[in-house]
Design an enzyme around this catalytic site. Structure first.
Site, short mmCIF file in Angstrom:
data_model
loop_
_atom_site.label_atom_id
_atom_site.label_comp_id
_atom_site.label_asym_id
_atom_site.label_seq_id
_atom_site.Cartn_x
_atom_site.Cartn_y
_atom_site.Cartn_z
N GLY A 12 0.83 -1.18 0.15
CA GLY A 12 0.13 0.09 -0.01
C GLY A 12 0.86 1.07 -0.05
N CYS A 13 0.44 2.19 0.59
CA CYS A 13 1.19 3.19 0.92
C CYS A 13 2.75 2.98 1.35
CB CYS A 13 0.57 4.48 1.77
SG CYS A 13 1.37 5.99 2.10
#
Length: 181
Positions: A12-13
């Site tokens: 993800g991030c």
């Protein structure tokens, strides 16, 4: 001292993933970047558009005499959701996919064995959708993304999204915590 190794992870991030691995004993460097897309030297804006094929990743460099790739991957799987395709929380798009990109074929073997084991154990209650592939077209993220959580711990996203992931790591993997982290 052992020769250092690296593996590239998309959870993800990259701010979240970097913040976790910065605190892992045996990890010597974590660099946020972009991998496995079609554009050479992509920018953050290009990757966020979802059109480059890149994932937000961190390149984790580690000393295998202190921590093995299996432990790195166990931390990785425990600190993001590997069951959501192209999504982590409110971050949606192919750039947020769960991914393991390797340069060392031995790392592929460890990743695939761990995935098989997690699938057999039904560890997550849903199928794991983590991509495992050779690392291609890696490009470091812009300087302002490096050490983002360390430099901006009170920024909204960091306080409400990154911070809880770091705390989960601290509680779940205390044995792998760097002193003072």
């Amino acid at each position: 001292m052992s020769d250092l190794q690296s593996i590239t992870l998309g959870g993800g991030c990259f701010w979240c993933t970097e913040a976790v691995f910065d605190r892992v004993r045996g990890v010597t460097d974590v660099q946020s970047g972009y991998a496995n897309g079609d554009v050479a030297e992509p920018t953050y804006e290009q990757v966020c558009s979802g059109t480059t094929g890149h994932a937000e990743v961190v390149r984790v460099t580690f000393d295998p005499a202190q921590i093995g790739v299996r432990e790195i991957l166990e931390i990785f799987f425990a600190t993001h959701d590997p069951t959501t395709l192209n999504r982590q929380g409110n971050d949606v798009g192919t750039q947020y996919r769960s991914a393991i990109y390797f340069a060392d074929p031995a790392h592929q073997d460890v990743a695939e064995e761990l995935l098989r084991q997690m699938g057999q154990d039904k560890l997550f209650g849903a199928p794991v959708v983590t991509e495992v592939a050779p690392l291609v077209n890696y490009w470091p993220a812009e300087d302002y993304h490096q050490d983002y959580y360390r430099n901006h711990p009170n920024q909204g996203y960091c306080a409400f999204v990154v911070g809880p992931k770091v705390e989960k790591f601290r509680k779940t993997f205390a044995r792998h915590l760097k002193p003072g982290a």
